[in-house]
Design a protein around this motif. Structure first.
Motif, mmCIF file in Angstrom:
data_model
loop_
_atom_site.group_PDB
_atom_site.id
_atom_site.type_symbol
_atom_site.label_atom_id
_atom_site.label_comp_id
_atom_site.label_asym_id
_atom_site.label_seq_id
_atom_site.Cartn_x
_atom_site.Cartn_y
_atom_site.Cartn_z
ATOM 1 N N GLY A 200 18.619 -9.183 5.414
ATOM 2 C CA GLY A 200 17.889 -10.146 6.232
ATOM 3 C C GLY A 200 16.476 -9.675 6.469
ATOM 4 N N SER A 201 15.987 -9.863 7.684
ATOM 5 C CA SER A 201 14.607 -9.499 7.995
ATOM 6 C C SER A 201 14.449 -7.997 8.173
ATOM 7 C CB SER A 201 14.144 -10.208 9.267
ATOM 8 O OG SER A 201 12.865 -9.738 9.655
ATOM 9 N N TYR A 202 13.473 -7.441 7.492
ATOM 10 C CA TYR A 202 13.139 -6.025 7.634
ATOM 11 C C TYR A 202 12.310 -5.785 8.889
ATOM 12 C CZ TYR A 202 11.798 -1.333 5.960
ATOM 13 O OH TYR A 202 11.622 0.021 5.815
ATOM 14 N N ASP A 203 11.712 -6.831 9.423
ATOM 15 C CA ASP A 203 10.794 -6.707 10.555
ATOM 16 C C ASP A 203 11.433 -7.074 11.893
ATOM 17 O OD1 ASP A 203 8.497 -5.989 8.955
ATOM 18 O OD2 ASP A 203 8.528 -8.059 8.231
ATOM 19 N N GLY A 204 12.687 -7.488 11.904
ATOM 20 C CA GLY A 204 13.358 -7.834 13.150
ATOM 21 C C GLY A 204 14.132 -6.658 13.712
ATOM 22 N N VAL A 205 14.894 -6.927 14.758
ATOM 23 C CA VAL A 205 15.797 -5.945 15.351
ATOM 24 C C VAL A 205 17.215 -6.352 14.962
ATOM 25 C CG1 VAL A 205 16.666 -4.900 17.478
ATOM 26 C CG2 VAL A 205 14.231 -5.477 17.264
ATOM 27 N N LEU A 206 17.751 -5.680 13.968
ATOM 28 C CA LEU A 206 19.071 -6.011 13.419
ATOM 29 C C LEU A 206 19.143 -7.455 12.941
ATOM 30 C CD1 LEU A 206 21.413 -4.196 15.985
ATOM 31 C CD2 LEU A 206 20.252 -3.273 13.988
ATOM 32 N N GLY A 207 17.986 -8.010 12.551
ATOM 33 C CA GLY A 207 17.947 -9.359 12.008
ATOM 34 C C GLY A 207 17.419 -10.414 12.953
ATOM 35 N N VAL A 208 17.267 -10.097 14.245
ATOM 36 C CA VAL A 208 16.755 -11.085 15.200
ATOM 37 C C VAL A 208 15.312 -10.770 15.544
ATOM 38 C CG1 VAL A 208 19.073 -11.379 16.149
ATOM 39 C CG2 VAL A 208 17.467 -9.844 17.294
ATOM 40 N N LYS A 209 14.631 -11.750 16.186
ATOM 41 C CA LYS A 209 13.230 -11.588 16.522
ATOM 42 C C LYS A 209 13.033 -10.430 17.504
ATOM 43 C CE LYS A 209 11.971 -16.419 15.714
ATOM 44 N NZ LYS A 209 11.458 -17.682 16.308
ATOM 45 N N VAL A 210 11.988 -9.658 17.265
ATOM 46 C CA VAL A 210 11.716 -8.474 18.076
ATOM 47 C C VAL A 210 11.537 -8.835 19.542
ATOM 48 C CG1 VAL A 210 10.052 -6.619 18.483
ATOM 49 C CG2 VAL A 210 10.740 -7.186 16.141
ATOM 50 N N ALA A 211 10.779 -9.898 19.832
ATOM 51 C CA ALA A 211 10.491 -10.269 21.225
ATOM 52 C C ALA A 211 11.763 -10.571 21.996
ATOM 53 C CB ALA A 211 9.546 -11.468 21.259
ATOM 54 N N ASN A 212 12.737 -11.232 21.348
ATOM 55 C CA ASN A 212 14.005 -11.535 22.015
ATOM 56 C C ASN A 212 14.727 -10.262 22.434
ATOM 57 O OD1 ASN A 212 14.740 -14.197 19.651
ATOM 58 N ND2 ASN A 212 13.549 -14.294 21.515
ATOM 59 N N SER A 213 14.765 -9.308 21.529
ATOM 60 C CA SER A 213 15.482 -8.063 21.798
ATOM 61 C C SER A 213 14.787 -7.257 22.886
ATOM 62 C CB SER A 213 15.600 -7.244 20.513
ATOM 63 O OG SER A 213 16.425 -6.124 20.710
ATOM 64 N N PHE A 217 16.214 -6.009 26.818
ATOM 65 C CA PHE A 217 16.266 -4.648 27.326
ATOM 66 C C PHE A 217 15.350 -4.457 28.537
ATOM 67 C CE2 PHE A 217 17.849 -3.827 22.976
ATOM 68 C CZ PHE A 217 19.016 -3.162 23.312
ATOM 69 N N VAL A 218 14.216 -5.131 28.547
ATOM 70 C CA VAL A 218 13.275 -4.970 29.654
ATOM 71 C C VAL A 218 13.766 -5.654 30.926
ATOM 72 C CG1 VAL A 218 10.959 -5.583 30.477
ATOM 73 C CG2 VAL A 218 11.248 -4.615 28.203
ATOM 74 N N THR A 219 14.324 -6.842 30.788
ATOM 75 C CA THR A 219 14.723 -7.626 31.968
ATOM 76 C C THR A 219 16.179 -7.417 32.359
ATOM 77 O OG1 THR A 219 15.416 -9.570 30.686
ATOM 78 C CG2 THR A 219 13.076 -9.403 31.297
#
Length: 261
Positions: A200-213, A217-219
């Motif tokens: 899948g995406s090499y630029d995501g977090v385990l395939g999902v959008k980075v901002a979502n992940s 974790f932040v909130t």
């Protein structure tokens, strides 16, 4: 017997990565059987008919699933109509649609492919250890056996691999989406890797959008995960030679490891 196994396909970008890279991989390695874990192929959760057909068209012979097997309702019909689509064999109940094992004849040999799901930090399914004992009793002694063990924890994956060591040709871990650096042959001959990795995406977090992940974790609040279908693609895979002396080799194609024939 040479087998090519491709790790968890995530979203449209993962399906496209299969279409792009699987044909040249097969041309390069000449596998007799190609297996793809497609449990995240449809929008990151489950599989539907278009993704199933696309993976087959690209060269998959057998498609395995995992904990998202039932996330798309139509998968029940797909499982009942196609014996090359597997869901974990240890789902409880005698009326569970589909099958968790298939035995494929390859020239003069047989390959049994089993799909199982772990229970540590996962849904409480039937015991995969007892389930595999039951399934192995149904397989001809001369057949090669490969298990896609879809599990969360490295300890459960490793314990399971040792449990079947010497009784199966290979145990390939899936689900955690990061390829591990421990491909090896266990003492009694079984090939094992804790996780094959994802496609899948090499630029995501385990395939999902980075901002979502990051937001999750932040909130510390629930966040809707969205597949990163616009990143750079990657494919993670495993090449097996199942014979008297099994062999295992993991590989990856991504921007830092480009494909070469």
């Amino acid at each position: 017997m040479r087998v090519l196994f491709v790790g968890d396909v995530v979203g449209d970008i993962g399906v496209q990565a299969i279409a792009t890279y699987l044909p040249p991989l097969k041309k390069s390695y000449h596998p007799q059987v190609t297996i793809v874990n497609g449990e995240n192929a449809a929008q990151g959760r489950g599989i539907k008919a278009p993704q199933f057909k696309a993976l087959l068209h690209a060269g998959a012979d057998i498609i395995t699933l995992g904990n998202h097997a039932w996330d798309k309702y139509e998968v029940q019909a797909l499982l009942q109509q196609n014996d090359n689509l597997l869901r974990p064999a240890n789902y409880p109940g005698e009326q569970t649609p589909g099958q968790g094992m298939v035995i494929k004849r390859v020239n003069e040999q047989q390959l049994a492919v089993i799909n199982l799901q772990g229970r540590a930090l996962m849904n409480p399914l039937d015991d995969p250890f007892r389930t595999v004992d039951r399934l192995l009793a149904q397989i001809p002694a001369t057949a090669n056996v490969l298990i896609d063990f879809h599990a969360e924890t490295t300890s459960e994956k490793t314990a399971f691999a040792y449990y079947v060591d010497g009784r199966v040709g290979a145990v390939l871990g899936t689900h955690t989406h990061v390829q591990t650096n421990d491909a090896r042959i266990l003492p009694k001959g079984t090939a094992f890797v804790t996780d094959v990795g994802m496609t899948g995406s090499y630029d995501g977090v385990l395939g999902v959008k980075v901002a979502n992940s990051i937001q999750r974790f932040v909130t510390q609040r629930p966040t809707k995960y969205e597949v990163d279908d616009h990143g750079r693609p990657q494919i993670n895979y495993c090449l097996l030679d199942l014979a008297a002396h099994n062999q295992i080799q993991v590989g990856q194609i991504n921007p830092d490891h480009p494909f070469t024939n």
